[in-house]
Design an enzyme around this catalytic site. Sequence first.
Site, PDB file in Angstrom:
ATOM      1  N   CYS A 133       0.842  -1.193   0.000  1.00  0.00           N
ATOM      2  CA  CYS A 133       0.000   0.000   0.000  1.00  0.00           C
ATOM      3  C   CYS A 133       0.873   1.237   0.000  1.00  0.00           C
ATOM      4  O   CYS A 133       2.092   1.160   0.120  1.00  0.00           O
ATOM      5  CB  CYS A 133      -0.875  -0.019   1.244  1.00  0.00           C
ATOM      6  SG  CYS A 133      -1.732  -1.580   1.462  1.00  0.00           S
ATOM      7  N   ARG A 180       1.335   2.122  -5.793  1.00  0.00           N
ATOM      8  CA  ARG A 180       1.593   1.112  -4.767  1.00  0.00           C
ATOM      9  C   ARG A 180       0.330   0.317  -4.411  1.00  0.00           C
ATOM     10  O   ARG A 180       0.400  -0.661  -3.673  1.00  0.00           O
ATOM     11  CB  ARG A 180       2.142   1.773  -3.504  1.00  0.00           C
ATOM     12  CG  ARG A 180       3.404   2.610  -3.747  1.00  0.00           C
ATOM     13  CD  ARG A 180       3.881   3.237  -2.464  1.00  0.00           C
ATOM     14  NE  ARG A 180       4.164   2.197  -1.517  1.00  0.00           N
ATOM     15  CZ  ARG A 180       5.326   1.539  -1.453  1.00  0.00           C
ATOM     16  NH1 ARG A 180       6.282   1.857  -2.295  1.00  0.00           N
ATOM     17  NH2 ARG A 180       5.524   0.580  -0.587  1.00  0.00           N
ATOM     18  N   GLU A 210       1.118  -8.504 -17.879  1.00  0.00           N
ATOM     19  CA  GLU A 210       0.787  -7.664 -16.719  1.00  0.00           C
ATOM     20  C   GLU A 210      -0.045  -6.435 -17.057  1.00  0.00           C
ATOM     21  O   GLU A 210      -0.731  -5.907 -16.179  1.00  0.00           O
ATOM     22  CB  GLU A 210       2.046  -7.293 -15.938  1.00  0.00           C
ATOM     23  CG  GLU A 210       3.045  -6.428 -16.628  1.00  0.00           C
ATOM     24  CD  GLU A 210       4.239  -6.143 -15.706  1.00  0.00           C
ATOM     25  OE1 GLU A 210       5.370  -6.145 -16.212  1.00  0.00           O
ATOM     26  OE2 GLU A 210       4.036  -5.914 -14.501  1.00  0.00           O
ATOM     27  N   LYS A 259       3.555  -1.359  -7.762  1.00  0.00           N
ATOM     28  CA  LYS A 259       4.915  -1.121  -8.250  1.00  0.00           C
ATOM     29  C   LYS A 259       5.978  -1.860  -7.453  1.00  0.00           C
ATOM     30  O   LYS A 259       6.872  -2.483  -8.012  1.00  0.00           O
ATOM     31  CB  LYS A 259       5.212   0.373  -8.239  1.00  0.00           C
ATOM     32  CG  LYS A 259       6.575   0.746  -8.788  1.00  0.00           C
ATOM     33  CD  LYS A 259       6.675   0.401 -10.254  1.00  0.00           C
ATOM     34  CE  LYS A 259       8.033   0.637 -10.858  1.00  0.00           C
ATOM     35  NZ  LYS A 259       8.185   0.068 -12.175  1.00  0.00           N
ATOM     36  N   GLU A 317      10.841 -11.575 -20.907  1.00  0.00           N
ATOM     37  CA  GLU A 317      10.454 -10.238 -20.445  1.00  0.00           C
ATOM     38  C   GLU A 317       9.280  -9.693 -21.263  1.00  0.00           C
ATOM     39  O   GLU A 317       8.355  -9.086 -20.731  1.00  0.00           O
ATOM     40  CB  GLU A 317      11.650  -9.276 -20.510  1.00  0.00           C
ATOM     41  CG  GLU A 317      11.370  -7.831 -20.166  1.00  0.00           C
ATOM     42  CD  GLU A 317      10.703  -7.577 -18.813  1.00  0.00           C
ATOM     43  OE1 GLU A 317      10.182  -6.471 -18.617  1.00  0.00           O
ATOM     44  OE2 GLU A 317      10.655  -8.509 -17.979  1.00  0.00           O
ATOM     45  N   TRP A 335      -3.696  -1.791  -1.310  1.00  0.00           N
ATOM     46  CA  TRP A 335      -3.601  -2.978  -2.161  1.00  0.00           C
ATOM     47  C   TRP A 335      -4.029  -4.119  -1.255  1.00  0.00           C
ATOM     48  O   TRP A 335      -3.334  -4.487  -0.317  1.00  0.00           O
ATOM     49  CB  TRP A 335      -2.160  -3.185  -2.636  1.00  0.00           C
ATOM     50  CG  TRP A 335      -2.062  -4.186  -3.728  1.00  0.00           C
ATOM     51  CD1 TRP A 335      -2.175  -3.962  -5.063  1.00  0.00           C
ATOM     52  CD2 TRP A 335      -1.822  -5.595  -3.605  1.00  0.00           C
ATOM     53  NE1 TRP A 335      -2.025  -5.139  -5.757  1.00  0.00           N
ATOM     54  CE2 TRP A 335      -1.801  -6.153  -4.892  1.00  0.00           C
ATOM     55  CE3 TRP A 335      -1.621  -6.442  -2.502  1.00  0.00           C
ATOM     56  CZ2 TRP A 335      -1.607  -7.517  -5.122  1.00  0.00           C
ATOM     57  CZ3 TRP A 335      -1.420  -7.798  -2.737  1.00  0.00           C
ATOM     58  CH2 TRP A 335      -1.416  -8.313  -4.039  1.00  0.00           C
ATOM     59  N   LYS A 388       5.568  -8.367 -19.846  1.00  0.00           N
ATOM     60  CA  LYS A 388       4.997  -7.043 -20.144  1.00  0.00           C
ATOM     61  C   LYS A 388       3.573  -7.191 -20.698  1.00  0.00           C
ATOM     62  O   LYS A 388       2.649  -6.510 -20.299  1.00  0.00           O
ATOM     63  CB  LYS A 388       5.870  -6.270 -21.140  1.00  0.00           C
ATOM     64  CG  LYS A 388       7.182  -5.767 -20.517  1.00  0.00           C
ATOM     65  CD  LYS A 388       7.037  -4.574 -19.659  1.00  0.00           C
ATOM     66  CE  LYS A 388       7.087  -4.810 -18.158  1.00  0.00           C
ATOM     67  NZ  LYS A 388       8.119  -5.565 -17.562  1.00  0.00           N
ATOM     68  N   ASN A 416       1.192  -0.262   6.051  1.00  0.00           N
ATOM     69  CA  ASN A 416       1.606  -0.981   4.835  1.00  0.00           C
ATOM     70  C   ASN A 416       2.442  -2.176   5.293  1.00  0.00           C
ATOM     71  O   ASN A 416       3.415  -2.005   6.032  1.00  0.00           O
ATOM     72  CB  ASN A 416       2.457  -0.080   3.934  1.00  0.00           C
ATOM     73  CG  ASN A 416       3.121  -0.888   2.818  1.00  0.00           C
ATOM     74  OD1 ASN A 416       2.598  -1.891   2.380  1.00  0.00           O
ATOM     75  ND2 ASN A 416       4.322  -0.464   2.431  1.00  0.00           N
ATOM     76  N   GLY A 417       2.063  -3.366   4.898  1.00  0.00           N
ATOM     77  CA  GLY A 417       2.778  -4.566   5.335  1.00  0.00           C
ATOM     78  C   GLY A 417       1.792  -5.644   5.750  1.00  0.00           C
ATOM     79  O   GLY A 417       0.599  -5.561   5.438  1.00  0.00           O
ATOM     80  N   HIS A 454       8.846 -29.533 -27.448  1.00  0.00           N
ATOM     81  CA  HIS A 454       8.732 -30.409 -26.270  1.00  0.00           C
ATOM     82  C   HIS A 454       7.425 -30.198 -25.518  1.00  0.00           C
ATOM     83  O   HIS A 454       7.306 -30.546 -24.348  1.00  0.00           O
ATOM     84  CB  HIS A 454       9.940 -30.195 -25.343  1.00  0.00           C
ATOM     85  CG  HIS A 454      11.239 -30.407 -26.052  1.00  0.00           C
ATOM     86  ND1 HIS A 454      11.693 -31.662 -26.433  1.00  0.00           N
ATOM     87  CD2 HIS A 454      12.148 -29.522 -26.509  1.00  0.00           C
ATOM     88  CE1 HIS A 454      12.841 -31.528 -27.072  1.00  0.00           C
ATOM     89  NE2 HIS A 454      13.149 -30.253 -27.136  1.00  0.00           N
TER      90      HIS A 454
END
Length: 587
Positions: free
Chosen positions: A2, A27, A472, A582, A465, A72, A469, A98-99, A488
Amino acid sequence: MCGIMGYKGNKNAVEVCFNGLKKLEYRGYDSWGIAAKDKEIEVFKKIGKISGTSIKDIVPKDFRIAISHTRWATHGGVTEQNTHPHISNNRRIAAVHNGIIENFQELRKSLREKGYTFHSETDTEIIPILIEDYMKQYDFPEAVRKTLLDLEGSFAVVIIDKDFDGMIAARKDSPLVLGIGENEYFIASDIPAFLEHTKKVIFLDDNEMAILNKELEIRGVQNNNQVQKQITIIEWSPEQAMKGDFEHFMLKEIYEQPAALKRAAAESDEKLSKIAEEINKGFGTFFVACGTAYHAGLTSSYIFSKIAKKHVNLSIASEFPSYENFITEKTLMIPISQSGETADVLGAVKSAKKKKAKICSVINAAGSTLDRLSDERLYIKAGPEIGVASTKAYTSQVAVLMLLAYAAIDKLDYAKILLGEASKSIKDMLEDKEIEKIKRIAEAIKDAKSIFTIGRDINYSTAMEAALKIKEISYIHAEGFAGGELKHGTIALIEQGTPVIVFSANDHVKKETISNAMEVKARGGLIIGIAPEDNDIFDYWIKVPDFPEISPIVNIVPAQLLAYYLAVFRGNNPDKPRNLAKSVTVK
Ligand code: AGP
């Protein structure tokens, strides 16, 4: 993950927090709330994003002290009840957090047995109620300290008491920074929240609490001893943390890559050579990271093997505990992190430090927890990265690690020429005509159910990568894999029209990569070639510079843009993708 913020001073505290929260929204953006105090504490909560709301929607009165939070959700659904701030039963104490409080259930149980009532499903609500309980014996600061000693897990908290002319903040394993203004104090999860007001900051360390009353006092939570702290002056400008003329931070940050690479290339030879020497004499080097930073580590492990002829171990930070047996005082750990606050990376670093390993971090956020835990650091100097999907941090991380690899063989000058080339090439690629082509491809594949990305050798990590992108921010299922793995299993998923992005360079695996594209084509795949030259097998071709050594840096840029336009054309906000934030400050 958060965002929290508090303010005490002569400005309108609610307004300062409201605008600060907007800058912390990356966040977490499930819901937000503000608590302000005068004679009483007034609380305002709202579901959804704070951006798009106006200060007029909330408390009209002018307060001098306020705390705030953008959420969040981890514990409890996205409801008004679960939105912070949470207050005590006697409505005297309010807190934002936050946590994750790991022992909240047992604490809640014992408080319930004492007759206290809980209104939310969150872990956080136990904090103001525990303080209320301790204040039966102690004054506010001591009741807060006692409460913090009871908490297990990670926390950054800001707390107010209606009868205390100030606020108290504390942290353990979650980021928190103080802003020092003229007769005013700011406290926030990250600097952009108050950068427009002051560049003077104090970074709180774990198990420290700041009492912001008439004066500022910082104390150790365990021993209650006073702690002297240094003020750091921040180099970033508020503008750097703004969108400017770009519609989204992500697009702005993609366009900032040429300049960011130049800054990375300006790193001092002496510093690079010193760390390269550590790698050369080290007995086991570990790259440790998460998400996009992990892909930068993957790419760089190829560069170290090819250029420096040096094997580098690579670990996803959350999986690092399995490698602990190999860590000794001779080990060099190189954590890679944009934010420097990723809990899994910090966890890996702390366990390696217990084994006396040397920590040399590759970081963007100076002053972050990782920065302060490190013996050495290389700043990637990408500037503030606000968009949740990491772009310029990735290319700058690869650039700095590439410099290290060449420093290890005394070829730093050549590496700096390569980065100059990469910077120029990306600038050329960001010209309109290339962008128009990428937009057309995004339009053509935006309704795909799945997208696959393939690459071989150093472009295997580029494929990984690119898939991250796309996943997400566009929410299309995307999977990256090594071209050789195709037959395979995964090729079973290729149907008529399935988009497959093929990363190729004019290198020793070009032929194999093109034959992989042919195998996919034979199953009806739609081939998007990102390569120096066009090829008949490509349905779409995006030109990249014919420069194999810099392909891991330049080849990802068209994929960043493709993901961006896929997100925009599907109506998503690329800066604030659902369910993400983030920096991941919880394990
Ligand atoms: C990438 O776009 C994501 N935001 C995420 O995977 C990120 O790379 C990861 O959480 C690591 O973050 P860090 O670099 O701040 O440690």
